[in-house]
Write an enzyme that holds these catalytic residues in place. Structure first.
Site, mmCIF file in Angstrom:
data_model
loop_
_atom_site.group_PDB
_atom_site.id
_atom_site.type_symbol
_atom_site.label_atom_id
_atom_site.label_comp_id
_atom_site.label_asym_id
_atom_site.label_seq_id
_atom_site.Cartn_x
_atom_site.Cartn_y
_atom_site.Cartn_z
ATOM 1 N N LYS A 124 0.865 -1.187 0.000
ATOM 2 C CA LYS A 124 0.000 0.000 0.000
ATOM 3 C C LYS A 124 0.895 1.228 0.000
ATOM 4 O O LYS A 124 2.019 1.179 0.505
ATOM 5 C CB LYS A 124 -0.877 0.029 1.264
ATOM 6 C CG LYS A 124 -2.131 0.863 1.129
ATOM 7 C CD LYS A 124 -3.246 0.054 0.502
ATOM 8 C CE LYS A 124 -4.474 0.875 0.199
ATOM 9 N NZ LYS A 124 -5.595 0.002 -0.171
ATOM 10 N N ASP A 164 -6.999 4.217 -4.457
ATOM 11 C CA ASP A 164 -7.657 4.058 -3.151
ATOM 12 C C ASP A 164 -8.290 5.427 -2.880
ATOM 13 O O ASP A 164 -8.545 6.188 -3.830
ATOM 14 C CB ASP A 164 -6.638 3.635 -2.068
ATOM 15 C CG ASP A 164 -7.315 3.178 -0.774
ATOM 16 O OD1 ASP A 164 -7.851 2.062 -0.748
ATOM 17 O OD2 ASP A 164 -7.340 3.947 0.213
HETATM 18 P P1 NDP Z 1 -12.851 7.670 -2.814
HETATM 19 O O1 NDP Z 1 -11.820 8.693 -2.598
HETATM 20 O O2 NDP Z 1 -13.358 7.441 -4.200
HETATM 21 O O3 NDP Z 1 -14.077 7.912 -1.866
HETATM 22 C C1 NDP Z 1 -13.924 8.000 -0.483
HETATM 23 C C2 NDP Z 1 -15.242 8.393 0.109
HETATM 24 O O4 NDP Z 1 -15.181 8.303 1.520
HETATM 25 C C3 NDP Z 1 -15.619 9.840 -0.195
HETATM 26 O O5 NDP Z 1 -17.013 9.933 -0.246
HETATM 27 C C4 NDP Z 1 -15.022 10.570 0.986
HETATM 28 O O6 NDP Z 1 -15.629 11.828 1.247
HETATM 29 C C5 NDP Z 1 -15.289 9.615 2.113
HETATM 30 N N1 NDP Z 1 -14.255 9.755 3.131
HETATM 31 C C6 NDP Z 1 -12.915 9.673 2.959
HETATM 32 N N2 NDP Z 1 -12.277 9.871 4.111
HETATM 33 C C7 NDP Z 1 -13.235 10.097 5.025
HETATM 34 C C8 NDP Z 1 -13.203 10.365 6.398
HETATM 35 N N3 NDP Z 1 -12.035 10.455 7.061
HETATM 36 N N4 NDP Z 1 -14.389 10.517 7.025
HETATM 37 C C9 NDP Z 1 -15.559 10.426 6.356
HETATM 38 N N5 NDP Z 1 -15.649 10.185 5.041
HETATM 39 C C10 NDP Z 1 -14.499 10.013 4.377
HETATM 40 O O7 NDP Z 1 -12.252 6.300 -2.256
HETATM 41 P P2 NDP Z 1 -12.759 4.835 -2.536
HETATM 42 O O8 NDP Z 1 -14.214 4.822 -2.803
HETATM 43 O O9 NDP Z 1 -11.832 4.223 -3.510
HETATM 44 O O10 NDP Z 1 -12.460 4.141 -1.118
HETATM 45 C C11 NDP Z 1 -13.418 4.032 -0.090
HETATM 46 C C12 NDP Z 1 -13.013 2.916 0.858
HETATM 47 O O11 NDP Z 1 -12.943 1.683 0.139
HETATM 48 C C13 NDP Z 1 -11.627 3.076 1.499
HETATM 49 O O12 NDP Z 1 -11.659 2.498 2.770
HETATM 50 C C14 NDP Z 1 -10.728 2.230 0.590
HETATM 51 O O13 NDP Z 1 -9.568 1.807 1.257
HETATM 52 C C15 NDP Z 1 -11.669 1.075 0.296
HETATM 53 N N6 NDP Z 1 -11.379 0.288 -0.893
HETATM 54 C C16 NDP Z 1 -11.229 0.856 -2.112
HETATM 55 C C17 NDP Z 1 -10.985 0.078 -3.224
HETATM 56 C C18 NDP Z 1 -10.891 0.650 -4.580
HETATM 57 O O14 NDP Z 1 -10.795 -0.127 -5.521
HETATM 58 N N7 NDP Z 1 -10.937 1.954 -4.768
HETATM 59 C C19 NDP Z 1 -10.833 -1.379 -3.103
HETATM 60 C C20 NDP Z 1 -11.087 -1.893 -1.778
HETATM 61 C C21 NDP Z 1 -11.329 -1.067 -0.725
HETATM 62 P P3 NDP Z 1 -14.814 13.187 0.931
HETATM 63 O O15 NDP Z 1 -14.850 13.333 -0.535
HETATM 64 O O16 NDP Z 1 -15.561 14.222 1.667
HETATM 65 O O17 NDP Z 1 -13.418 12.990 1.470
HETATM 66 O O1 2IT Z 2 -7.917 -1.672 -0.786
HETATM 67 C C1 2IT Z 2 -7.850 -2.138 -1.930
HETATM 68 O O2 2IT Z 2 -8.010 -3.343 -2.148
HETATM 69 C C2 2IT Z 2 -7.602 -1.224 -3.040
HETATM 70 N N1 2IT Z 2 -7.541 -0.026 -2.822
HETATM 71 C C3 2IT Z 2 -7.407 -1.750 -4.432
HETATM 72 C C4 2IT Z 2 -5.999 -2.233 -4.641
HETATM 73 C C5 2IT Z 2 -5.648 -2.629 -6.036
HETATM 74 O O3 2IT Z 2 -4.457 -2.923 -6.232
HETATM 75 O O4 2IT Z 2 -6.501 -2.652 -6.923
#
Ligand code: NDP
Ligand code: 2IT
Length: 444
Positions: A124, A164
């Site tokens: 990461k 992420d």
């Molecule tokens: P994005 O940046 O696309 O979206 C994040 C969302 O969460 C936004 O709506 C953001 O709001 C909100 N957010 C972020 N930080 C905070 C906080 N501290 N408190 C409250 N709300 C918050 O990220 P992703 O959708 O990619 O990721 C969301 C979650 O999913 C994370 O935990 C990530 O690790 C996990 N994840 C992501 C994957 C991926 O493929 N992208 C894969 C697996 C897991 P704001 O815009 O106001 O910050």
């Molecule tokens: O938390 C996760 O699994 C991710 N942000 C996606 C990682 C990846 O390599 O696609």
């Protein structure tokens, strides 16, 4: 060393890293029995070796903002474990990023990737850079400056980053462009790339869709139909949007979404047209979820999370520790019978205990959100073959992988009486595979 000794040791050697301690404690609390069946493991000190990352790179990132001011941020890449394949995991850009958060994420990623059945190790990275309010040009300059340091540590067979929080298709493209210039190779060292230059169909959708596919597998074990079920979702960007999209397609009723400022509650349900509005608001104008409530005349609660609203199913999809023990009690009191985590470690240890005690369907992130990295793995395969699969092919493979992760959880997590403890199942399955690989490969 025994599991509890390892944890105490890590706390002493790496103090002030609470998220890392939390993630390690959750895993070690569930694997001891399976681990102790192999006395040969202890001699090789495998638990400690698996809990401490292989290496950590940290570096200064210097970039110039639109006013001509020179700014600095801290950038990191944690290469946690490459027993099963190249280090693999996302990059997070958020003001809160620090070594503890990235160590917890890299640790979790190792077991998640092991569950996918694909050959990927865990890593990461990220920076304490906040994309909020930055212009497109600033984002590009930051991504380029970040990769100027990162590029020497990554490669198609060593370490493959992706997105992420704060890193989506736009940021991956800027990072990949800079990487290619420096590394002089075109082999797809990032995943989540644009479809025109080596990206995979369904990668943007994969985490959200995968989480719903996992949820369907859980519901099937209790003969519950998803149609008409009321779902509370948190977040409103990548993972949350495609979770809501799939829920709508299957006839469920998502009623909440959130961002870091607050949440909206739409008792009529977020439908396709409303989701299109959210996608435009968030992905194009980079606006706030509050604007949804203004447009559709529904409730908006500033500075809160949606877990107080009545729902059948909760799908936390924003960030770590966003669902507390009290939230869990409220959800249970309101009749919530399933929780499937899109985010990484969104539920606190107290919340997890409450869900397991109530014996509801509860899927931890490392199982339920593994669809994202799985399609990243499929993107790597397509790049290696220099071919691309259709949407249908990738979606079918994603469904197959989520089903197989569910099967592994059932195999290793079914307790006396039949309750499936998905936390234990995912941890034991993920952990034992990595540890057996480490054992076979010798003391490294
Ligand atoms: P994005 O940046 O696309 O979206 C994040 C969302 O969460 C936004 O709506 C953001 O709001 C909100 N957010 C972020 N930080 C905070 C906080 N501290 N408190 C409250 N709300 C918050 O990220 P992703 O959708 O990619 O990721 C969301 C979650 O999913 C994370 O935990 C990530 O690790 C996990 N994840 C992501 C994957 C991926 O493929 N992208 C894969 C697996 C897991 P704001 O815009 O106001 O910050
Ligand atoms: O938390 C996760 O699994 C991710 N942000 C996606 C990682 C990846 O390599 O696609």
């Amino acid at each position: 060393m025994k599991a509890n000794e390892v944890l105490d040791n890590l706390k002493r050697r790496f103090p002030n890293e609470p998220e890392y301690h939390q993630a390690v404690a959750e895993v070690l609390g569930t694997i001891e029995e399976a681990y102790n069946e192999h006395p040969e493991f202890e001699k090789s000190n495998l638990i400690e070796r698996l809990c401490i990352p292989d290496r950590i790179f940290s570096f200064r990132v210097t970039w110039t903002d639109d006013k001509g001011q020179v700014q600095t941020n801290m950038g990191y890449r944690i290469q946690h474990n490459n027993t099963i394949g190249p280090y693999k995991g996302g990059i997070r850009f958020h003001a809160s990023v620090n070594q503890s958060i990235l160590k917890f994420l890299a640790f979790e990623q190792t077991f998640k990737n092991s569950l996918t059945t694909l050959p990927m190790g865990g890593g990461k990275g990220g920076a304490d850079f906040s994309p909020r309010g930055k212009s497109n040009a600033e984002i590009m300059r930051f991504c380029q400056a970040f990769v100027l340091e990162l590029w020497r540590h990554i490669g198609p067979d060593t370490d493959v980053p992706a997105g992420d929080i704060g890193v989506g298709g736009r940021e991956v493209a800027y990072m990949y462009g800079m990487y290619k210039k420096l590394a002089r190779e075109n082999t797809g060292t990032f995943t989540g790339k644009g479809i025109e230059f080596g990206g995979s169909l369904i990668r943007p959708e994969a985490t959200g869709y995968g989480n719903v596919y996992f949820l369907l597998e859980m519901l099937k074990t209790r003969n519950i139909d998803i149609k008409g079920k009321v779902v509370a979702v948190s977040g409103s960007d990548n993972v949350a949007q495609y979770t809501v999209e799939k829920l709508i397609e299957l006839g469920a009723k998502p009623v909440t979404m959130s961002d870091s400022d607050g949440y909206i509650y739409d008792p009529d349900g977020i439908d396709r047209e409303k989701l299109d509005y959210i996608m435009e608001l968030k992905n194009l104008y980079r606006g706030r979820i509050r604007e949804y409530a203004e447009k559709y005349g529904c409730k908006y609660v500033e500075g809160a999370r949606p877990w107080g609203e009545k729902c059948d199913i909760a799908m936390p999809s924003a960030t770590q520790n966003e669902l507390t023990g009290d939230d869990a009690k409220t959800l249970l009191a309101n009749g919530c019978f399933a929780v499937s985590e899109g985010a990484n470690m969104p539920s606190t240890p107290e919340a997890i205990d409450a869900f397991l005690e109530a014996k509801i369907l509860y899927a931890p992130g490392k199982a339920a959100n593994a669809g994202g990295v799985s399609v990243s793995g499929l993107e790597m395969t397509q790049n290696a073959m220099k071919l691309s699969w259709t949407r249908e092919e990738v979606d079918e493979k994603l469904k197959g992988i989520m089903k197989s992760i569910h099967e592994q959880c059932v195999k290793y997590g079914t307790q006396d009486g039949g309750y499936v403890n998905y936390v234990k199942g995912a941890n034991v399955a993920g952990f034992m595979k990595v540890i057996k690989g480490m054992m076979a490969q010798g003391i490294l």
